[in-house]
Design a protein around this motif. Structure first.
Motif, PDB file in Angstrom:
ATOM      1  N   THR A   1      42.329  38.974  51.676  1.00 20.29           N
ATOM      2  CA  THR A   1      41.754  37.829  52.372  1.00 20.29           C
ATOM      3  C   THR A   1      40.239  37.807  52.241  1.00 20.29           C
ATOM      4  O   THR A   1      39.633  36.760  51.983  1.00 20.29           O
ATOM      5  CB  THR A   1      42.149  37.855  53.858  1.00 20.29           C
ATOM      6  OG1 THR A   1      43.576  37.927  53.971  1.00 20.29           O
ATOM      7  CG2 THR A   1      41.662  36.609  54.573  1.00 20.29           C
ATOM      8  N   LEU A   2      39.607  38.963  52.402  1.00 14.30           N
ATOM      9  CA  LEU A   2      38.155  39.035  52.295  1.00 14.30           C
ATOM     10  C   LEU A   2      37.676  38.636  50.903  1.00 14.30           C
ATOM     11  O   LEU A   2      36.661  37.937  50.763  1.00 14.30           O
ATOM     12  CB  LEU A   2      37.672  40.442  52.636  1.00 14.30           C
ATOM     13  CG  LEU A   2      37.812  40.865  54.100  1.00 14.30           C
ATOM     14  CD1 LEU A   2      37.493  42.343  54.253  1.00 14.30           C
ATOM     15  CD2 LEU A   2      36.907  40.030  54.995  1.00 14.30           C
ATOM     16  N   VAL A   3      38.387  39.077  49.876  1.00 14.49           N
ATOM     17  CA  VAL A   3      38.010  38.732  48.501  1.00 14.49           C
ATOM     18  C   VAL A   3      38.132  37.225  48.282  1.00 14.49           C
ATOM     19  O   VAL A   3      37.245  36.582  47.702  1.00 14.49           O
ATOM     20  CB  VAL A   3      38.870  39.503  47.487  1.00 14.49           C
ATOM     21  CG1 VAL A   3      38.669  38.956  46.076  1.00 14.49           C
ATOM     22  CG2 VAL A   3      38.526  40.983  47.513  1.00 14.49           C
ATOM     23  N   LEU A   4      39.241  36.634  48.766  1.00 15.33           N
ATOM     24  CA  LEU A   4      39.417  35.194  48.615  1.00 15.33           C
ATOM     25  C   LEU A   4      38.322  34.427  49.344  1.00 15.33           C
ATOM     26  O   LEU A   4      37.754  33.461  48.811  1.00 15.33           O
ATOM     27  CB  LEU A   4      40.792  34.777  49.161  1.00 15.33           C
ATOM     28  CG  LEU A   4      41.038  33.256  49.210  1.00 15.33           C
ATOM     29  CD1 LEU A   4      41.012  32.663  47.818  1.00 15.33           C
ATOM     30  CD2 LEU A   4      42.355  32.941  49.909  1.00 15.33           C
ATOM     31  N   LEU A   5      38.011  34.838  50.557  1.00 18.73           N
ATOM     32  CA  LEU A   5      36.980  34.151  51.328  1.00 18.73           C
ATOM     33  C   LEU A   5      35.613  34.269  50.661  1.00 18.73           C
ATOM     34  O   LEU A   5      34.818  33.320  50.674  1.00 18.73           O
ATOM     35  CB  LEU A   5      36.931  34.698  52.754  1.00 18.73           C
ATOM     36  CG  LEU A   5      38.178  34.458  53.618  1.00 18.73           C
ATOM     37  CD1 LEU A   5      37.970  35.036  55.008  1.00 18.73           C
ATOM     38  CD2 LEU A   5      38.516  32.979  53.698  1.00 18.73           C
ATOM     39  N   LEU A   6      35.326  35.432  50.082  1.00 16.34           N
ATOM     40  CA  LEU A   6      34.067  35.596  49.358  1.00 16.34           C
ATOM     41  C   LEU A   6      33.989  34.646  48.162  1.00 16.34           C
ATOM     42  O   LEU A   6      32.942  34.051  47.888  1.00 16.34           O
ATOM     43  CB  LEU A   6      33.911  37.043  48.890  1.00 16.34           C
ATOM     44  CG  LEU A   6      33.417  38.053  49.917  1.00 16.34           C
ATOM     45  CD1 LEU A   6      33.484  39.463  49.354  1.00 16.34           C
ATOM     46  CD2 LEU A   6      31.977  37.725  50.353  1.00 16.34           C
ATOM     47  N   ALA A   7      35.107  34.516  47.451  1.00 16.89           N
ATOM     48  CA  ALA A   7      35.134  33.607  46.305  1.00 16.89           C
ATOM     49  C   ALA A   7      34.941  32.163  46.752  1.00 16.89           C
ATOM     50  O   ALA A   7      34.173  31.408  46.142  1.00 16.89           O
ATOM     51  CB  ALA A   7      36.455  33.759  45.556  1.00 16.89           C
ATOM     52  N   LEU A   8      35.618  31.782  47.827  1.00 18.95           N
ATOM     53  CA  LEU A   8      35.467  30.428  48.353  1.00 18.95           C
ATOM     54  C   LEU A   8      34.037  30.186  48.838  1.00 18.95           C
ATOM     55  O   LEU A   8      33.476  29.108  48.633  1.00 18.95           O
ATOM     56  CB  LEU A   8      36.442  30.202  49.511  1.00 18.95           C
ATOM     57  CG  LEU A   8      37.897  29.929  49.146  1.00 18.95           C
ATOM     58  CD1 LEU A   8      38.757  29.900  50.408  1.00 18.95           C
ATOM     59  CD2 LEU A   8      38.033  28.604  48.392  1.00 18.95           C
ATOM     60  N   ARG A   9      33.472  31.207  49.479  1.00 13.95           N
ATOM     61  CA  ARG A   9      32.096  31.074  49.963  1.00 13.95           C
ATOM     62  C   ARG A   9      31.151  30.813  48.802  1.00 13.95           C
ATOM     63  O   ARG A   9      30.250  29.961  48.894  1.00 13.95           O
ATOM     64  CB  ARG A   9      31.672  32.341  50.711  1.00 13.95           C
ATOM     65  CG  ARG A   9      30.283  32.246  51.307  1.00 13.95           C
ATOM     66  CD  ARG A   9      29.747  33.597  51.751  1.00 13.95           C
ATOM     67  NE  ARG A   9      28.414  33.453  52.334  1.00 13.95           N
ATOM     68  CZ  ARG A   9      27.300  33.322  51.624  1.00 13.95           C
ATOM     69  NH1 ARG A   9      27.356  33.335  50.290  1.00 13.95           N
ATOM     70  NH2 ARG A   9      26.128  33.183  52.235  1.00 13.95           N
ATOM     71  N   PHE A  10      31.321  31.538  47.716  1.00 13.49           N
ATOM     72  CA  PHE A  10      30.460  31.373  46.551  1.00 13.49           C
ATOM     73  C   PHE A  10      30.611  29.972  45.965  1.00 13.49           C
ATOM     74  O   PHE A  10      29.617  29.287  45.686  1.00 13.49           O
ATOM     75  CB  PHE A  10      30.810  32.423  45.497  1.00 13.49           C
ATOM     76  CG  PHE A  10      30.063  32.254  44.205  1.00 13.49           C
ATOM     77  CD1 PHE A  10      28.742  32.657  44.090  1.00 13.49           C
ATOM     78  CD2 PHE A  10      30.683  31.691  43.105  1.00 13.49           C
ATOM     79  CE1 PHE A  10      28.051  32.488  42.900  1.00 13.49           C
ATOM     80  CE2 PHE A  10      30.008  31.515  41.907  1.00 13.49           C
ATOM     81  CZ  PHE A  10      28.682  31.916  41.811  1.00 13.49           C
ATOM     82  N   VAL A  11      31.856  29.526  45.790  1.00 14.45           N
ATOM     83  CA  VAL A  11      32.118  28.217  45.175  1.00 14.45           C
ATOM     84  C   VAL A  11      31.564  27.098  46.052  1.00 14.45           C
ATOM     85  O   VAL A  11      30.883  26.177  45.558  1.00 14.45           O
ATOM     86  CB  VAL A  11      33.632  28.028  44.933  1.00 14.45           C
ATOM     87  CG1 VAL A  11      33.928  26.595  44.514  1.00 14.45           C
ATOM     88  CG2 VAL A  11      34.127  29.001  43.874  1.00 14.45           C
ATOM     89  N   MET A  12      31.846  27.146  47.353  1.00 22.05           N
ATOM     90  CA  MET A  12      31.349  26.090  48.237  1.00 22.05           C
ATOM     91  C   MET A  12      29.824  26.108  48.324  1.00 22.05           C
ATOM     92  O   MET A  12      29.187  25.055  48.355  1.00 22.05           O
ATOM     93  CB  MET A  12      31.978  26.217  49.627  1.00 22.05           C
ATOM     94  CG  MET A  12      33.398  25.705  49.705  1.00 22.05           C
ATOM     95  SD  MET A  12      34.001  25.501  51.409  1.00 22.05           S
ATOM     96  CE  MET A  12      34.155  27.219  51.903  1.00 22.05           C
ATOM     97  N   GLY A  13      29.245  27.296  48.379  1.00 20.18           N
ATOM     98  CA  GLY A  13      27.788  27.389  48.436  1.00 20.18           C
ATOM     99  C   GLY A  13      27.136  26.786  47.212  1.00 20.18           C
ATOM    100  O   GLY A  13      26.147  26.041  47.320  1.00 20.18           O
ATOM    101  N   ARG A  14      27.682  27.084  46.038  1.00 20.49           N
ATOM    102  CA  ARG A  14      27.145  26.506  44.804  1.00 20.49           C
ATOM    103  C   ARG A  14      27.292  24.987  44.819  1.00 20.49           C
ATOM    104  O   ARG A  14      26.393  24.263  44.355  1.00 20.49           O
ATOM    105  CB  ARG A  14      27.881  27.097  43.587  1.00 20.49           C
ATOM    106  CG  ARG A  14      27.564  28.543  43.292  1.00 20.49           C
ATOM    107  CD  ARG A  14      26.141  28.704  42.773  1.00 20.49           C
ATOM    108  NE  ARG A  14      25.940  27.995  41.505  1.00 20.49           N
ATOM    109  CZ  ARG A  14      26.150  28.524  40.309  1.00 20.49           C
ATOM    110  NH1 ARG A  14      26.587  29.775  40.209  1.00 20.49           N
ATOM    111  NH2 ARG A  14      25.922  27.820  39.220  1.00 20.49           N
ATOM    112  N   TYR A  15      28.414  24.521  45.340  1.00 20.09           N
ATOM    113  CA  TYR A  15      28.645  23.074  45.393  1.00 20.09           C
ATOM    114  C   TYR A  15      27.651  22.405  46.339  1.00 20.09           C
ATOM    115  O   TYR A  15      27.073  21.363  46.014  1.00 20.09           O
ATOM    116  CB  TYR A  15      30.075  22.790  45.842  1.00 20.09           C
ATOM    117  CG  TYR A  15      30.431  21.321  45.861  1.00 20.09           C
ATOM    118  CD1 TYR A  15      30.696  20.637  44.675  1.00 20.09           C
ATOM    119  CD2 TYR A  15      30.480  20.607  47.050  1.00 20.09           C
ATOM    120  CE1 TYR A  15      31.007  19.286  44.674  1.00 20.09           C
ATOM    121  CE2 TYR A  15      30.791  19.253  47.065  1.00 20.09           C
ATOM    122  CZ  TYR A  15      31.058  18.603  45.874  1.00 20.09           C
ATOM    123  OH  TYR A  15      31.354  17.259  45.871  1.00 20.09           O
TER     124      TYR A  15
END
Length: 261
Positions: A213-227
């Protein structure tokens, strides 16, 4: 650390993110909100705890589908749909605008459009169906974990991105979050992920679930932040609400996928 000041910051966070009355002695100063950011995940855990209690109580009388809807209604009522409003505003703005100025203008508009309505319906329906499909104890514990951890990841943008409005209701919160405050938020918000089946000592499966879960959330955080940076150069308060909703829903979906695999 001043215990009275920390209590004031906690109550400030509680009053900002919920409709729960807070003691009058707390008062309000704009700088309280930024200092209170470390307690946002703890407020999330309390909101999730309320949802879990309503769900488990309703489950004694009603089918799971009705119990989940009642728990969702309780969380929406106690928060005033604070984060759901951000989800709808961002969906309208990012879905219906091309330029940065148009995105910010639409995001500031209190009216809801087609993109916002569709996003709300899909998000709420996915939460409902996902939680209904989970075993009761797991659903209840994930409500607490998701509300707490999602707020931790959402406010982490305060430490890395810039607030893009000159003014706004989130402006007092949107000062750069210190590393100490972020670590406090992590301690308040993330440990709940290690108890996916309730308050018992986490076993190997719980550790794997939390890590995934933490890995997925980190990936989502990165993608949304870049967006966010690409579209508007940073974040707004609505962006934080949007992110919180995506993180919360993602935790429920991972929980369901975990027991289905």
């Amino acid at each position: 650390m001043n215990p009275l000041a920390e209590l004031r910051y906690f109550f400030t966070a509680l009053g900002y993110f919920t409709r729960v009355p807070v003691p009058r002695w707390v008062g309000f100063e704009p700088h309280y909100l930024n200092a209170a950011a470390r307690y946002f995940p703890l407020v999330g855990a309390l909101v999730g705890g309320l949802s879990a209690l309503v769900y488990l109580a309703a489950l004694q009388v009603f089918p799971a589908g009705v119990a989940v809807l009642l728990s969702m209604a309780a969380s929406l009522l106690v928060t005033g749909a604070f984060h759901e409003d951000g989800l709808a505003d961002c969906a309208d703005a990012f879905g219906g605008a091309y330029t940065r100025d148009d995105v910010l203008r639409i995001m500031h508009d209190s009216r809801i459009g087609a993109f916002g309505a569709i996003a709300l319906v899909i998000a709420l329906a996915l939460k409902w169906q996902t939680l209904v499909a989970l075993p009761p104890l797991r659903a209840a514990s994930l409500m607490i974990a998701a509300h707490a951890a999602s707020r931790t990841y959402a406010i982490s943008y305060l430490a890395t991105l810039d607030y893009v409005r000159a003014e706004g209701k989130a402006k007092p919160v949107a000062q750069r979050l210190s590393g100490v405050a972020l670590m406090c938020a992590v301690l308040f918000g993330l440990p709940w992920l290690w108890w996916p089946n309730g308050p018992q000592w986490p076993d190997a499966s719980a550790w794997r679930f939390a890590a995934s879960t933490l890995v997925l959330l980190l990936a989502l955080r990165f993608v949304m932040g870049r967006y966010f940076v690409r579209r508007i150069g940073g974040y707004t308060g609505d962006c934080l609400g949007f992110a919180q909703q995506i993180f919360e829903l993602s935790i429920y979906l991972v929980g369901l996928a975990w027991i289905s695999s």
